[in-house]
Design a protein around this motif. Structure first.
Motif, mmCIF file in Angstrom:
data_model
loop_
_atom_site.group_PDB
_atom_site.id
_atom_site.type_symbol
_atom_site.label_atom_id
_atom_site.label_comp_id
_atom_site.label_asym_id
_atom_site.label_seq_id
_atom_site.Cartn_x
_atom_site.Cartn_y
_atom_site.Cartn_z
ATOM 1 N N GLU A 1 0.822 -1.204 0.000
ATOM 2 C CA GLU A 1 0.000 0.000 0.000
ATOM 3 C C GLU A 1 0.860 1.259 0.000
ATOM 4 O O GLU A 1 0.534 2.251 -0.654
ATOM 5 C CB GLU A 1 -0.938 -0.024 1.206
ATOM 6 C CG GLU A 1 -1.972 -1.139 1.114
ATOM 7 C CD GLU A 1 -2.869 -1.222 2.335
ATOM 8 O OE1 GLU A 1 -2.454 -0.738 3.411
ATOM 9 O OE2 GLU A 1 -3.972 -1.770 2.221
ATOM 10 N N ALA A 2 1.970 1.214 0.745
ATOM 11 C CA ALA A 2 2.858 2.374 0.778
ATOM 12 C C ALA A 2 3.473 2.634 -0.592
ATOM 13 O O ALA A 2 3.705 3.782 -0.978
ATOM 14 C CB ALA A 2 3.958 2.161 1.817
ATOM 15 N N GLU A 3 3.728 1.559 -1.351
ATOM 16 C CA GLU A 3 4.247 1.726 -2.714
ATOM 17 C C GLU A 3 3.252 2.497 -3.573
ATOM 18 O O GLU A 3 3.628 3.359 -4.375
ATOM 19 C CB GLU A 3 4.532 0.366 -3.353
ATOM 20 C CG GLU A 3 5.041 0.472 -4.784
ATOM 21 C CD GLU A 3 5.123 -0.866 -5.501
ATOM 22 O OE1 GLU A 3 5.581 -0.877 -6.658
ATOM 23 O OE2 GLU A 3 4.720 -1.891 -4.924
ATOM 24 N N ALA A 4 1.968 2.199 -3.393
ATOM 25 C CA ALA A 4 0.940 2.895 -4.167
ATOM 26 C C ALA A 4 0.937 4.385 -3.856
ATOM 27 O O ALA A 4 0.732 5.222 -4.741
ATOM 28 C CB ALA A 4 -0.434 2.288 -3.875
ATOM 29 N N VAL A 5 1.172 4.725 -2.587
ATOM 30 C CA VAL A 5 1.222 6.136 -2.202
ATOM 31 C C VAL A 5 2.468 6.798 -2.779
ATOM 32 O O VAL A 5 2.413 7.876 -3.374
ATOM 33 C CB VAL A 5 1.219 6.278 -0.663
ATOM 34 C CG1 VAL A 5 1.298 7.748 -0.277
ATOM 35 C CG2 VAL A 5 -0.034 5.654 -0.077
ATOM 36 N N LEU A 6 3.614 6.131 -2.612
ATOM 37 C CA LEU A 6 4.883 6.697 -3.064
ATOM 38 C C LEU A 6 4.875 6.971 -4.565
ATOM 39 O O LEU A 6 5.271 8.045 -5.020
ATOM 40 C CB LEU A 6 6.024 5.738 -2.715
ATOM 41 C CG LEU A 6 7.417 6.090 -3.252
ATOM 42 C CD1 LEU A 6 7.916 7.378 -2.619
ATOM 43 C CD2 LEU A 6 8.393 4.955 -2.987
ATOM 44 N N THR A 7 4.416 6.005 -5.350
ATOM 45 C CA THR A 7 4.508 6.144 -6.803
ATOM 46 C C THR A 7 3.574 7.208 -7.357
ATOM 47 O O THR A 7 3.751 7.652 -8.493
ATOM 48 C CB THR A 7 4.228 4.795 -7.494
ATOM 49 O OG1 THR A 7 2.970 4.271 -7.042
ATOM 50 C CG2 THR A 7 5.320 3.789 -7.178
ATOM 51 N N LYS A 8 2.589 7.633 -6.573
ATOM 52 C CA LYS A 8 1.733 8.736 -7.015
ATOM 53 C C LYS A 8 2.508 10.042 -7.115
ATOM 54 O O LYS A 8 2.077 10.988 -7.773
ATOM 55 C CB LYS A 8 0.556 8.909 -6.054
ATOM 56 C CG LYS A 8 -0.551 7.892 -6.227
ATOM 57 C CD LYS A 8 -1.398 8.186 -7.461
ATOM 58 C CE LYS A 8 -2.268 9.406 -7.235
ATOM 59 N NZ LYS A 8 -3.129 9.691 -8.411
ATOM 60 N N LEU A 9 3.674 10.104 -6.460
ATOM 61 C CA LEU A 9 4.497 11.310 -6.509
ATOM 62 C C LEU A 9 5.190 11.488 -7.850
ATOM 63 O O LEU A 9 5.541 12.596 -8.236
ATOM 64 C CB LEU A 9 5.580 11.249 -5.419
ATOM 65 C CG LEU A 9 5.157 11.325 -3.961
ATOM 66 C CD1 LEU A 9 6.354 11.033 -3.072
ATOM 67 C CD2 LEU A 9 4.575 12.682 -3.640
ATOM 68 N N PHE A 10 5.410 10.385 -8.570
ATOM 69 C CA PHE A 10 6.302 10.417 -9.720
ATOM 70 C C PHE A 10 5.591 10.905 -10.978
ATOM 71 O O PHE A 10 4.526 10.408 -11.335
ATOM 72 C CB PHE A 10 6.893 9.028 -9.972
ATOM 73 C CG PHE A 10 7.579 8.428 -8.772
ATOM 74 C CD1 PHE A 10 8.206 9.229 -7.841
ATOM 75 C CD2 PHE A 10 7.590 7.057 -8.575
ATOM 76 C CE1 PHE A 10 8.835 8.690 -6.733
ATOM 77 C CE2 PHE A 10 8.216 6.499 -7.478
ATOM 78 C CZ PHE A 10 8.840 7.317 -6.553
ATOM 79 N N LYS A 11 6.217 11.847 -11.658
ATOM 80 C CA LYS A 11 5.689 12.392 -12.904
ATOM 81 C C LYS A 11 6.818 12.435 -13.931
ATOM 82 O O LYS A 11 7.352 13.481 -14.259
ATOM 83 C CB LYS A 11 5.122 13.799 -12.683
ATOM 84 C CG LYS A 11 4.106 13.917 -11.555
ATOM 85 C CD LYS A 11 2.838 13.124 -11.834
ATOM 86 C CE LYS A 11 1.848 13.257 -10.679
ATOM 87 N NZ LYS A 11 0.649 12.409 -10.873
#
Length: 397
Positions: free
Chosen positions: A128-138
């Motif tokens: 779940e934390a991976e899902a949060v972290l990867t939302k940062l990447f653009k």
């Protein structure tokens, strides 16, 4: 109940201190100051994930299953966006049960398969934390994350679908790509890592499991970095690891292969690509990714897996890499420019390894030189290094 930060079974979310001003990271940083159970921490991570998500499960339509891992299955879906556009996405769905520890073998007894057990809550939190972290990447060189799908009783992590396969798929198909394509993918990957480890996202991320399987190719032939399950957010000022989800919680847990997770406290990643300091120390920097990158580029140019000719386990190879300076043998026909670059990437001293922004500049110049040589009717040495595939073993230097 044990506290969130101090107990043996803790999960840490030490994400700098929220000073970067990013909404998600500052929200996650709140967890550092809360005395909560593991379950409460998971619920808060999930709440943040859902809040940041902009899709609902009703927007997804399953096409087929395309893969399976230790804790999740992967399905191909169609996602209908708010403007009516339909795009294909890959959806990771967390399993309900996984194989537990292997039963102790009893001489003369029939084989007993491992019992099915619930996915360890720490693994769920990491997912779940991976899902949060990867939302940062653009970045066009990092697989796009749509976040968690709302409205489902299952954990559904929605990501961009890359239909071109992985770099491993390319490497395992002889002569399936040109030197220009290989160099383009190498530059794409370096750009993605330069983005992740630079100031673009106000954080520094160490991937820690960089390998051809985790580099996906888009429909347009662009290489994109995927799978951040073992990633760490680093303090960009001191370049030291900060835990996204602590590994010591895994000490008494077991994975689907029956092996303890305790090894992940130090030897994190895949043995074939593991930097020496990953094997020997817990105190390492983001330069572990540069080492893995060097092994991966070697494989691209030789069209084969590193160390595949050896009758040794990869754990043994990783130990030799760390303690005996063991490396793949670079073919003799490689030009000094390419040979020197690879040797810098997998240098035993992390400080000698180049940063990824410098790698981008270096490889871009090589690409320009290849194009100029081709226009002049010549074959650049780096181009000749790929054709034909050469046999290589290993040496100790």
């Amino acid at each position: 109940m044990a506290s969130f930060k101090k107990a043996k079974g803790k999960i840490m979310l030490s994400i700098s201190n929220g000073r970067n001003g990013l909404g998600i990271t500052s929200r996650l940083a709140e967890l550092n100051d809360l005395d909560m159970s593991l379950e409460s921490a998971r619920e808060k991570i999930r709440a943040i994930s859902l809040e940041e998500s902009n899709i609902d499960v009703s927007q997804l339509k399953k096409i087929k299953r395309i893969g399976e891992g230790g804790f999740a299955i992967v399905e191909l879906h169609e996602l209908t966006l708010p403007d009516g556009t339909v795009t294909k996405v890959a959806v990771k769905i967390l399993k309900d049960k996984v194989p537990g520890p292997k039963p102790k073998a009893v001489p003369g007894a029939d084989y007993e398969p491992p019992p099915m057990v619930s996915v360890p809550p720490e693994a769920i939190a990491r997912f779940e934390a991976e899902a949060v972290l990867t939302k940062l990447f653009k970045s066009k060189n990092v697989v796009k994350s749509y976040g968690i799908a709302k409205g489902s009783d299952k954990f559904m992590f929605v990501q961009e679908c890359c239909s071109g396969g992985s770099l491993l798929d390319k490497i395992q198909k002889p002569r399936s790509y040109s030197a220009e394509e290989a160099l383009g993918w190498a530059i794409d990957t370096a750009r993605g890592l330069a983005y992740l480890q630079g100031s673009s996202v106000n954080i520094s991320v160490a991937h820690r499991d960089l390998k051809p399987e985790n580099i996906l190719i888009s429909d347009e032939g662009v290489a994109k970095i995927a799978d951040f399950g073992l990633s760490r957010m680093m303090d960009p000022e001191v370049n030291r690891q900060q835990e996204l989800v602590g590994e010591d919680v895994m000490k008494d847990q077991f994975g689907p292969d029956g092996h303890s997770f305790s090894k992940m406290t130090r030897q994190t990643g895949t043995a074939r690509y593991m930097a020496p300091e990953c094997f020997t120390s817990t105190d390492y920097s983001r330069k572990v990714d540069v080492f893995s990158y060097g092994i991966m580029i070697y494989e691209l140019w030789t069209r084969k897996r590193a160390y595949e000719d050896l009758y040794l386990t990869m754990d043994t190879v990783a130990k030799m890499v760390a303690t005996e300076n063991f490396r793949p043998t670079i073919p003799k026909h490689w030009p000094p420019e390419l040979k020197g670059f690879i040797e810098e990437c997998w240098h035993p001293n992390p400080e000698v390894r180049p940063e990824f922004d410098a790698i981008v500049v270096r490889l871009t110049k090589m690409m320009q030189a290849i194009n100029e040589a081709t226009e002049a009717g010549q074959v650049h040495p780096a181009l000749a290094a790929l054709e034909p595939p050469m046999s290589a073993c290993c040496t100790i230097s």
